[in-house]
Design an enzyme around this catalytic site. Structure first.
Site, PDB file in Angstrom:
ATOM      1  CB  ALA A 142      -2.422  -9.658 -12.752  1.00 44.73           C
ATOM      2  N   GLY A 187      -1.423  -5.154 -15.739  1.00 48.28           N
ATOM      3  CA  GLY A 187      -2.695  -5.436 -16.404  1.00 48.28           C
ATOM      4  C   GLY A 187      -3.639  -4.241 -16.376  1.00 48.28           C
ATOM      5  CD  GLU A 242       3.308  -6.180 -16.376  1.00 42.83           C
ATOM      6  OE1 GLU A 242       4.074  -5.200 -16.532  1.00 42.83           O
ATOM      7  OE2 GLU A 242       2.143  -6.198 -16.795  1.00 42.83           O
ATOM      8  CD  GLU A 300      -0.555  -5.906 -20.098  1.00 40.50           C
ATOM      9  OE1 GLU A 300      -0.882  -6.404 -18.989  1.00 40.50           O
ATOM     10  OE2 GLU A 300       0.170  -6.511 -20.906  1.00 40.50           O
TER      11      GLU A 300
HETATM   12  C1  HXC Z   1      -3.076  -7.571  -5.239  1.00 43.06           C
HETATM   13  C2  HXC Z   1      -2.624  -5.437  -4.565  1.00 43.06           C
HETATM   14  C3  HXC Z   1      -2.051  -5.135  -5.815  1.00 43.06           C
HETATM   15  C4  HXC Z   1      -2.020  -6.155  -6.796  1.00 43.06           C
HETATM   16  C5  HXC Z   1      -1.932  -3.379  -4.591  1.00 43.06           C
HETATM   17  N1  HXC Z   1      -2.529  -4.321  -3.839  1.00 43.06           N
HETATM   18  N2  HXC Z   1      -1.617  -3.852  -5.784  1.00 43.06           N
HETATM   19  N3  HXC Z   1      -3.124  -6.638  -4.289  1.00 43.06           N
HETATM   20  N4  HXC Z   1      -2.540  -7.352  -6.455  1.00 43.06           N
HETATM   21  N5  HXC Z   1      -1.539  -5.966  -8.029  1.00 43.06           N
HETATM   22  C6  HXC Z   1      -2.992  -4.210  -2.455  1.00 43.06           C
HETATM   23  C7  HXC Z   1      -1.871  -4.155  -1.468  1.00 43.06           C
HETATM   24  O1  HXC Z   1      -1.423  -5.445  -1.167  1.00 43.06           O
HETATM   25  C8  HXC Z   1      -2.545  -3.489  -0.288  1.00 43.06           C
HETATM   26  O2  HXC Z   1      -3.363  -4.412   0.398  1.00 43.06           O
HETATM   27  C9  HXC Z   1      -3.507  -2.493  -0.951  1.00 43.06           C
HETATM   28  O3  HXC Z   1      -3.696  -2.980  -2.293  1.00 43.06           O
HETATM   29  C10 HXC Z   1      -2.931  -1.100  -1.019  1.00 43.06           C
HETATM   30  O4  HXC Z   1      -1.662  -1.176  -1.666  1.00 43.06           O
HETATM   31  P1  HXC Z   1      -0.321  -0.557  -1.032  1.00 43.06           P
HETATM   32  O5  HXC Z   1       0.815  -1.258  -1.658  1.00 43.06           O
HETATM   33  O6  HXC Z   1      -0.400  -0.523   0.449  1.00 43.06           O
HETATM   34  O7  HXC Z   1      -0.430   0.949  -1.556  1.00 43.06           O
HETATM   35  P2  HXC Z   1       0.771   1.952  -1.890  1.00 43.06           P
HETATM   36  O8  HXC Z   1       1.820   1.863  -0.842  1.00 43.06           O
HETATM   37  O9  HXC Z   1       0.117   3.270  -2.157  1.00 43.06           O
HETATM   38  O10 HXC Z   1       1.419   1.381  -3.251  1.00 43.06           O
HETATM   39  C11 HXC Z   1       0.664   1.330  -4.419  1.00 43.06           C
HETATM   40  C12 HXC Z   1       1.385   0.502  -5.507  1.00 43.06           C
HETATM   41  C13 HXC Z   1       1.721  -0.899  -4.950  1.00 43.06           C
HETATM   42  C14 HXC Z   1       2.681   1.216  -5.944  1.00 43.06           C
HETATM   43  C15 HXC Z   1       0.432   0.420  -6.735  1.00 43.06           C
HETATM   44  O11 HXC Z   1       0.535  -1.443  -4.351  1.00 43.06           O
HETATM   45  C16 HXC Z   1       2.200  -1.861  -5.977  1.00 43.06           C
HETATM   46  O12 HXC Z   1       3.356  -1.787  -6.420  1.00 43.06           O
HETATM   47  N6  HXC Z   1       1.334  -2.800  -6.401  1.00 43.06           N
HETATM   48  C17 HXC Z   1       1.700  -3.849  -7.357  1.00 43.06           C
HETATM   49  C18 HXC Z   1       1.711  -3.300  -8.763  1.00 43.06           C
HETATM   50  C19 HXC Z   1       2.155  -4.346  -9.752  1.00 43.06           C
HETATM   51  O13 HXC Z   1       3.249  -4.925  -9.666  1.00 43.06           O
HETATM   52  N7  HXC Z   1       1.308  -4.610 -10.758  1.00 43.06           N
HETATM   53  C20 HXC Z   1       1.614  -5.575 -11.816  1.00 43.06           C
HETATM   54  C21 HXC Z   1       1.024  -6.903 -11.454  1.00 43.06           C
HETATM   55  S1  HXC Z   1       1.505  -8.135 -12.646  1.00 43.06           S
HETATM   56  P3  HXC Z   1      -2.972  -4.946   1.876  1.00 43.06           P
HETATM   57  O14 HXC Z   1      -4.105  -5.853   2.188  1.00 43.06           O
HETATM   58  O15 HXC Z   1      -1.656  -5.600   1.739  1.00 43.06           O
HETATM   59  O16 HXC Z   1      -2.934  -3.698   2.715  1.00 43.06           O
HETATM   60  C22 HXC Z   1       0.434  -7.909 -13.908  1.00 43.06           C
HETATM   61  C23 HXC Z   1       0.559  -8.937 -15.021  1.00 43.06           C
HETATM   62  C24 HXC Z   1      -0.593  -8.864 -15.977  1.00 43.06           C
HETATM   63  O17 HXC Z   1      -0.364  -7.023 -13.934  1.00 43.06           O
HETATM   64  C25 HXC Z   1      -0.686 -10.138 -16.767  1.00 43.06           C
HETATM   65  C26 HXC Z   1      -1.961 -10.204 -17.578  1.00 43.06           C
HETATM   66  C27 HXC Z   1      -2.206 -11.579 -18.194  1.00 43.06           C
END
Ligand code: HXC
Length: 257
Positions: A65, A108, A131, A111
């Site tokens: 997400a 997500g 998450e 998922e």
């Molecule tokens: C918004 C995101 C993002 C996310 C990455 N980006 N994941 N933006 N939402 N989920 C953005 C970063 O902010 C960054 O933009 C760019 O993408 C590149 O990411 P980096 O972090 O610089 O890359 P890297 O160092 O290679 O790391 C990759 C990564 C990390 C390990 C995937 O980005 C990360 O941990 N992302 C979050 C993953 C996460 O927690 N997902 C779960 C979300 S909760 P900028 O502009 O800052 O450079 C969920 C709930 C679902 O999914 C519920 C459903 C109803």
């Protein structure tokens, strides 16, 4: 025209949907999910589309997400918001759906991949439910589909630690059915899609329904559904065509009736 994904009709009954928010690792905004639900609804309605392949890019299938959007939202409202109905529409897609996954499939994103019927992964794919690191938990089926797919212990490990698994581990656990070189993932998924698209549409639809039923019902109910679906197919023209083609040693030409 969708802004966050590309839809290509490739012929042979196959559509390719590519998520396109590379600047945010294809993070799933409400708008992106709505576009995806709409694209699938259009594929559902198109009699010439039999199978859909869903993919991202080399770095990410989808990193979950969109956290920027989530930071601005009231999480308690999330179950009633359009995002949930988009998920519901994606879930209800009744034609075969294949996910071609490279890079991150997190939260997500993992998922979403699990909404597909078949997952093909590149060697560098990573599947995870991080998450818990954000103080929340999976909300689009992760706690339900993951244990049904990989078993309780690995699902607990992934959801409670937030640590991702690599493609080989996902293959061993049954989360994906094949691992290929990253550059071949989409091609392999399309190859399978073309193969599937040549089959009888009604048989595909009912086989998918019966297989999904196996994930959430007892054996006796599942067997009843299977027998019913089998009986329905026995009365179709495509069943006659399939058997006639076998006897006449020619490829079957299915009509969907
Ligand atoms: C918004 C995101 C993002 C996310 C990455 N980006 N994941 N933006 N939402 N989920 C953005 C970063 O902010 C960054 O933009 C760019 O993408 C590149 O990411 P980096 O972090 O610089 O890359 P890297 O160092 O290679 O790391 C990759 C990564 C990390 C390990 C995937 O980005 C990360 O941990 N992302 C979050 C993953 C996460 O927690 N997902 C779960 C979300 S909760 P900028 O502009 O800052 O450079 C969920 C709930 C679902 O999914 C519920 C459903 C109803």
């Amino acid at each position: 025209m969708p802004q966050h994904l590309a839809v290509e009709t490739l012929g042979g009954g196959v559509r390719l949907i590519t998520l396109q928010r590379p600047q945010a690792l294809n993070a799933l905004t409400t708008a992106l999910l709505a576009e995806l639900a709409q694209a699938l609804a259009e594929a559902e309605a198109d009699p010439h589309t039999q199978v859909v392949v869903l993919t991202g890019n080399r770095k990410a299938f989808a990193a979950g997400a969109d956290l920027k959007e989530m930071a601005e939202r009231d999480l308690t409202g999330i179950l009633n918001d359009p995002r949930q109905s988009s998920w519901e529409q994606i879930r209800r897609f009744s034609k075969p759906l294949i996910a071609a996954v490279n890079g991150f499939a997190l939260g997500g994103g993992c998922e979403l991949a699990m909404h597909a019927d078949i997952i093909i992964a590149g060697e560098d794919a990573r599947f995870g439910q991080p998450e818990i690191n954000l103080g929340i938990m999976p909300g689009a089926g992760g706690t339900q589909r993951l244990p049904r797919t990989v078993g309780k212990s690995l699902a607990m490990q992934m959801v409670l630690t937030g640590e991702a698994i690599d493609a080989r581990h996902a293959l061993r656990a049954g989360l994906v059915s094949e691992v290929t070189q990253p550059e071949l993932v989409v091609e392999r998924a399309l190859q399978l899609a073309r193969l599937i698209a040549g089959k009888a549409p009604l048989a595909l639809r009912l086989a998918k329904e019966a297989l999904l039923k196996a994930m959430d019902t007892d054996l006796a109910s599942g067997l009843r559904l299977e027998r019913h679906a089998f009986t329905v197919l026995a009365g179709t023209r495509d069943r006659e065509e399939g058997i006639a083609a076998f006897q006449e040693k020619r490829p079957a030409q299915f009509s969907g009736h």
